[in-house]
Design a protein around this motif. Structure first.
Motif, PDB file in Angstrom:
ATOM      1  N   GLY A 219      13.040 -24.337  -3.266  1.00  0.00           N
ATOM      2  CA  GLY A 219      12.398 -24.432  -1.959  1.00  0.00           C
ATOM      3  C   GLY A 219      12.674 -23.276  -1.039  1.00  0.00           C
ATOM      4  N   VAL A 220      13.188 -22.174  -1.572  1.00  0.00           N
ATOM      5  CA  VAL A 220      13.570 -21.030  -0.737  1.00  0.00           C
ATOM      6  C   VAL A 220      12.437 -20.539   0.140  1.00  0.00           C
ATOM      7  N   LYS A 221      11.200 -20.610  -0.341  1.00  0.00           N
ATOM      8  CA  LYS A 221      10.079 -20.058   0.423  1.00  0.00           C
ATOM      9  C   LYS A 221       9.785 -20.856   1.680  1.00  0.00           C
ATOM     10  N   GLN A 222      10.318 -22.103   1.745  1.00  0.00           N
ATOM     11  CA  GLN A 222      10.063 -22.917   2.925  1.00  0.00           C
ATOM     12  C   GLN A 222      10.942 -22.516   4.096  1.00  0.00           C
ATOM     13  N   LYS A 223      12.012 -21.753   3.848  1.00  0.00           N
ATOM     14  CA  LYS A 223      12.956 -21.402   4.899  1.00  0.00           C
ATOM     15  C   LYS A 223      13.003 -19.901   5.022  1.00  0.00           C
ATOM     16  N   LEU A 224      12.479 -19.381   6.112  1.00  0.00           N
ATOM     17  CA  LEU A 224      12.248 -17.950   6.233  1.00  0.00           C
ATOM     18  C   LEU A 224      13.527 -17.140   6.126  1.00  0.00           C
ATOM     19  N   GLU A 225      14.650 -17.655   6.714  1.00  0.00           N
ATOM     20  CA  GLU A 225      15.852 -16.851   6.732  1.00  0.00           C
ATOM     21  C   GLU A 225      16.475 -16.699   5.351  1.00  0.00           C
ATOM     22  N   ASP A 226      16.024 -17.509   4.366  1.00  0.00           N
ATOM     23  CA  ASP A 226      16.542 -17.382   3.005  1.00  0.00           C
ATOM     24  C   ASP A 226      15.762 -16.378   2.168  1.00  0.00           C
ATOM     25  N   ILE A 229      14.319  -9.978   1.878  1.00  0.00           N
ATOM     26  CA  ILE A 229      13.442  -9.050   2.590  1.00  0.00           C
ATOM     27  C   ILE A 229      13.960  -7.632   2.380  1.00  0.00           C
ATOM     28  N   SER A 230      13.088  -6.766   1.935  1.00  0.00           N
ATOM     29  CA  SER A 230      13.471  -5.383   1.680  1.00  0.00           C
ATOM     30  C   SER A 230      13.715  -4.635   2.987  1.00  0.00           C
ATOM     31  N   ASP A 231      14.352  -3.475   2.878  1.00  0.00           N
ATOM     32  CA  ASP A 231      14.633  -2.667   4.066  1.00  0.00           C
ATOM     33  C   ASP A 231      13.346  -2.285   4.788  1.00  0.00           C
ATOM     34  N   LYS A 232      12.328  -1.935   4.020  1.00  0.00           N
ATOM     35  CA  LYS A 232      11.081  -1.518   4.645  1.00  0.00           C
ATOM     36  C   LYS A 232      10.379  -2.698   5.311  1.00  0.00           C
ATOM     37  N   GLU A 233      10.474  -3.876   4.689  1.00  0.00           N
ATOM     38  CA  GLU A 233       9.902  -5.075   5.310  1.00  0.00           C
ATOM     39  C   GLU A 233      10.639  -5.409   6.605  1.00  0.00           C
ATOM     40  N   GLN A 234      11.958  -5.206   6.598  1.00  0.00           N
ATOM     41  CA  GLN A 234      12.733  -5.437   7.819  1.00  0.00           C
ATOM     42  C   GLN A 234      12.295  -4.487   8.925  1.00  0.00           C
ATOM     43  N   ILE A 259       5.616 -12.368   7.084  1.00  0.00           N
ATOM     44  CA  ILE A 259       6.543 -12.419   5.948  1.00  0.00           C
ATOM     45  C   ILE A 259       5.807 -12.840   4.683  1.00  0.00           C
ATOM     46  N   ALA A 260       4.988 -13.892   4.795  1.00  0.00           N
ATOM     47  CA  ALA A 260       4.217 -14.355   3.638  1.00  0.00           C
ATOM     48  C   ALA A 260       3.278 -13.266   3.142  1.00  0.00           C
ATOM     49  N   TYR A 261       2.646 -12.568   4.046  1.00  0.00           N
ATOM     50  CA  TYR A 261       1.703 -11.481   3.702  1.00  0.00           C
ATOM     51  C   TYR A 261       2.419 -10.360   2.953  1.00  0.00           C
ATOM     52  N   MET A 262       3.567  -9.948   3.456  1.00  0.00           N
ATOM     53  CA  MET A 262       4.299  -8.847   2.819  1.00  0.00           C
ATOM     54  C   MET A 262       4.798  -9.255   1.438  1.00  0.00           C
ATOM     55  N   HIS A 263       5.259 -10.480   1.305  1.00  0.00           N
ATOM     56  CA  HIS A 263       5.769 -10.924   0.005  1.00  0.00           C
ATOM     57  C   HIS A 263       4.655 -11.132  -1.005  1.00  0.00           C
ATOM     58  N   HIS A 265       1.711  -9.646  -1.226  1.00  0.00           N
ATOM     59  CA  HIS A 265       0.944  -8.482  -1.653  1.00  0.00           C
ATOM     60  C   HIS A 265       1.756  -7.188  -1.717  1.00  0.00           C
ATOM     61  N   ASN A 266       3.060  -7.267  -1.423  1.00  0.00           N
ATOM     62  CA  ASN A 266       3.906  -6.063  -1.463  1.00  0.00           C
ATOM     63  C   ASN A 266       3.262  -4.897  -0.705  1.00  0.00           C
ATOM     64  N   VAL A 267       2.700  -5.188   0.451  1.00  0.00           N
ATOM     65  CA  VAL A 267       1.928  -4.180   1.178  1.00  0.00           C
ATOM     66  C   VAL A 267       2.771  -3.025   1.689  1.00  0.00           C
ATOM     67  N   VAL A 268       4.071  -3.264   1.909  1.00  0.00           N
ATOM     68  CA  VAL A 268       4.880  -2.203   2.523  1.00  0.00           C
ATOM     69  C   VAL A 268       5.101  -1.018   1.587  1.00  0.00           C
ATOM     70  N   ASN A 269       4.923  -1.228   0.288  1.00  0.00           N
ATOM     71  CA  ASN A 269       5.177  -0.143  -0.665  1.00  0.00           C
ATOM     72  C   ASN A 269       4.256   1.051  -0.448  1.00  0.00           C
ATOM     73  N   ASN A 270       3.070   0.795   0.075  1.00  0.00           N
ATOM     74  CA  ASN A 270       2.096   1.875   0.259  1.00  0.00           C
ATOM     75  C   ASN A 270       1.936   2.284   1.722  1.00  0.00           C
ATOM     76  N   ILE A 271       2.881   1.850   2.560  1.00  0.00           N
ATOM     77  CA  ILE A 271       2.796   2.175   3.987  1.00  0.00           C
ATOM     78  C   ILE A 271       3.778   3.291   4.324  1.00  0.00           C
ATOM     79  N   LYS A 272       3.257   4.365   4.881  1.00  0.00           N
ATOM     80  CA  LYS A 272       4.129   5.473   5.267  1.00  0.00           C
ATOM     81  C   LYS A 272       4.841   5.191   6.583  1.00  0.00           C
ATOM     82  N   LYS A 273       4.181   4.480   7.473  1.00  0.00           N
ATOM     83  CA  LYS A 273       4.744   4.217   8.793  1.00  0.00           C
ATOM     84  C   LYS A 273       4.687   2.709   9.076  1.00  0.00           C
ATOM     85  N   PRO A 274       5.847   2.045   9.051  1.00  0.00           N
ATOM     86  CA  PRO A 274       5.860   0.586   9.274  1.00  0.00           C
ATOM     87  C   PRO A 274       5.185   0.167  10.580  1.00  0.00           C
TER      88      PRO A 274
END
Length: 605
Positions: A219-226, A229-234, A259-263, A265-274
């Motif tokens: 159930g980890v996905k139900q609790k955001l703080e668990d 999160i990668s450095d770039k997502e942070q 958070i759900a969006y980033m996890h 689709h891994n969108v941050v991998n292709n973002i140069k500027k967060p």
């Protein structure tokens, strides 16, 4: 009706018996099996089974409730109970179905195999032809499960559920009830469940003794703080949070979506500027009304120093994700635990006063009699019997009126009815900024104060006196007369240690203003159950006054930022503090909470 030897309606040119008849029979079989399942769930759980279920859980449902919504929690607890722990109830039901004369021989053969449901913690390794192939991660074997309304998954998703075969050949399987799926990026879930399973000699022992623990890990996905999160997502999350601080808005739901969006689709991998994604998310929040914001999209881009084109592209992609993939959830989980602050009467006080006025007319001799009278009068409006009661009635109307002119009219009427009413005196004291009227209200309230109760707050007629002490204490606080203010505010805490009014916060502020730091810390420790952003910023204020440049001061600042970062903007801008509220409902880590904290902080730093 199409016969076996007719051409198949699908247009293949083959006879029906050589083509779609097999598919049709499979569909009909599944429908019958689902009907059997529905019969079981209509009859269970019984009241006795519910009692046994919670005895078996032994309090573990509280931990699961942190990770699952109520509907999902009920489903997984029922599955664990009937298909793993108390499978004999399930078997007894199946035996009755097999012995009945309403099912075909083929269906009965399938039900015989259903007596041993298969628990699978697995991963989807392939999806084709509307079927998912699931690899069991705890035992050898792959299982084919049709993808439909009751089971939906993506490539590489983790899966946790009870499965049974669709037919005696064991070639295809179906979930018995609820299916949990989890994005494959949560690799630590696989690691933790395998580690837990390996602590048992037998996989059956693992499921029997630790299935609830497995659900908790899953159930980890139900609790955001668990979430991992990668450095770039942070960086993206901090950018959004800092933007909300600057704009003085808040939306926990928007952060959850991000958070759900980033996890997903891994969108941050292709973002140069967060900051470009942050700008797009804030623009989406503005467009969809997640907060009231005077800023324009142009100003949002200027703040983040990103191009309008990039921000718009991210806003569009984020909006598409929300529309197509975001699951509707209970909004209440994003609202936080709201609490009341302010010097005025709470809305519940009027209801309590009316109930009290009803009850005081009766001589009550037992607790049961009290309960009966409360049930009889709880929602019955009280008709005032004299001018003093009418005055108090109009006072409450004034406290809860939305329009200022209506408030003033109600107080005028209350004043004409009883000019010595404590609340009337307080209203006039605040309006005229008159110290003598505050003291008169306090003296009048004290004369009426009932000390017979162990909890004076519970006697509703005591509250005007406690309110008078609070209002005068805050009046003195606003005048920077911390010593006098402390005397009156502390008197409230002595009379009502439970502090239903939130007096502890300005009382601590007074002690800090007086440089009585040890007493301030002791008072915060005494009310440690309410250790929150107020106390975090007070600790920082104490350290700042003692040693402005110390490392401890910086650490306390960072801790306070975690509890409510909005306060930092008011400190940085040296903002003008708004008056301490009369009555306000606020949520933690919100701009509204920050404004109340800043009202107290601005006087003492």
């Amino acid at each position: 009706m199409v016969s076996r030897n007719d051409l198949c309606p699908c247009g293949s040119g083959k006879k029906y018996k050589k083509c779609c008849i097999t598919k049709q029979k499979a569909i009909e079989t599944v429908e019958v099996l689902h009907g059997v399942l529905q019969q079981f769930f209509h009859a269970h759980p019984t009241q006795k089974e519910m009692v046994d279920l919670y005895r078996w859980l032994d309090g573990k449902e509280e931990a699961l409730a942190e990770r699952y919504d109520n509907e999902r929690l009920s489903t997984i607890l029922g599955d664990a109970y009937f298909f793993t722990y108390k499978v004999d109830i399930w078997i007894e039901f199946l035996v009755k179905q097999i012995q009945s004369g309403t099912l075909s021989a083929e269906i009965k053969e399938t039900l015989k195999i259903w007596k041993k449901p298969l628990r699978i913690f697995g991963q989807v390794i392939k999806i084709e032809n509307e079927e998912a192939i699931i690899k069991d991660l705890l035992m050898e074997g792959n299982f084919t499960v049709p993808i439909n309304e009751s089971f939906s998954a993506n490539q590489n998703d983790y899966v946790l559920s009870h499965f049974v075969p669709v037919d005696p050949t064991d070639t295809k399987w179906m979930p018995l009830n609820g299916v949990l799926t989890l994005n494959h990026t949560f690799t630590h879930v696989e690691r933790e469940i395998k580690q837990l399973a390996n602590s048992y000699h037998d996989i059956e022992d693992f499921w029997l003794n630790s299935i609830v623990e497995a659900y908790y890990i899953f159930g980890v996905k139900q609790k955001l703080e668990d979430r991992e999160i990668s450095d770039k997502e942070q960086q993206v999350l901090f950018a959004v949070y800092n933007g909300m601080i600057e704009m003085e808005v808040k939306s926990d739901e928007l952060m959850a979506m991000l958070i759900a969006y980033m996890h997903k689709h891994n969108v941050v991998n292709n973002i140069k500027k967060p900051e470009s994604l942050a700008a797009g998310v804030i623009q989406y929040g503005l467009t969809e009304g997640y907060f009231d914001l005077e800023w324009t999209k142009k100003r949002i881009c200027e703040y983040y120093q990103v191009s309008a084109t990039n921000a718009s592209a991210h806003e569009k992609n984020f909006a598409q994700f929300i529309e197509e993939e975001w699951e509707d959830v209970d909004d209440s989980q994003f609202k936080g635990m709201a609490f009341e602050v302010g010097t005025d009467a709470r809305p519940s006080e009027f209801t309590n006063w009316q109930l009290y006025m009803h009850l005081k007319e009766h001589e009550i001799t037992s607790e049961n009699e009290m309960k009966r009278y409360i049930e009889a009068y709880i929602n019955v409006p009280y008709e005032p019997k004299n001018e003093e009661e009418k005055a108090q009635f109009y006072v409450y109307d004034a406290y809860f009126a939305d329009d200022q002119r209506l408030k003033d009219n109600c107080i005028e009427i209350a004043h004409l009815l009883d000019s010595e009413n404590v609340d009337v005196l307080l209203w006039n004291a605040e309006k005229r900024d008159d110290r003598s009227l505050f003291k008169k209200a306090i003296n009048k309230g004290q004369a009426l104060f009932d000390t017979s109760s162990d909890v004076p707050w519970q006697v509703v007629t005591n509250r005007p006196y406690l309110r008078a002490l609070f209002k005068y204490g805050m009046w003195l606080f606003d005048e920077d007369r911390f010593d006098e203010a402390f005397t009156y505010l502390n008197q409230i805490l002595l009379l009502n240690p439970g502090d239903h009014q939130g007096v502890r916060y300005p009382t601590v502020a007074c002690l800090i203003g007086l440089k009585r730091y040890d007493e301030a810390n002791k008072l915060m420790e005494h009310y440690q159950e309410s250790d929150n952003a107020f106390f975090s910023w007070f600790r920082w204020a104490i350290s700042r006054k003692q040693n402005f440049f110390s490392g401890e001061t910086q650490e306390l600042y960072e801790l306070a930022m975690m509890d409510n970062g909005y306060v930092s903007k008011f400190i940085r801008d040296k903002s003008e503090a708004l008056p301490f509220p009369g009555y306000k409902v606020i949520t933690p880590d919100s701009p509204e909470e920050a404004r109340v904290i800043w009202n107290l902080l601005s006087k003492i730093i």
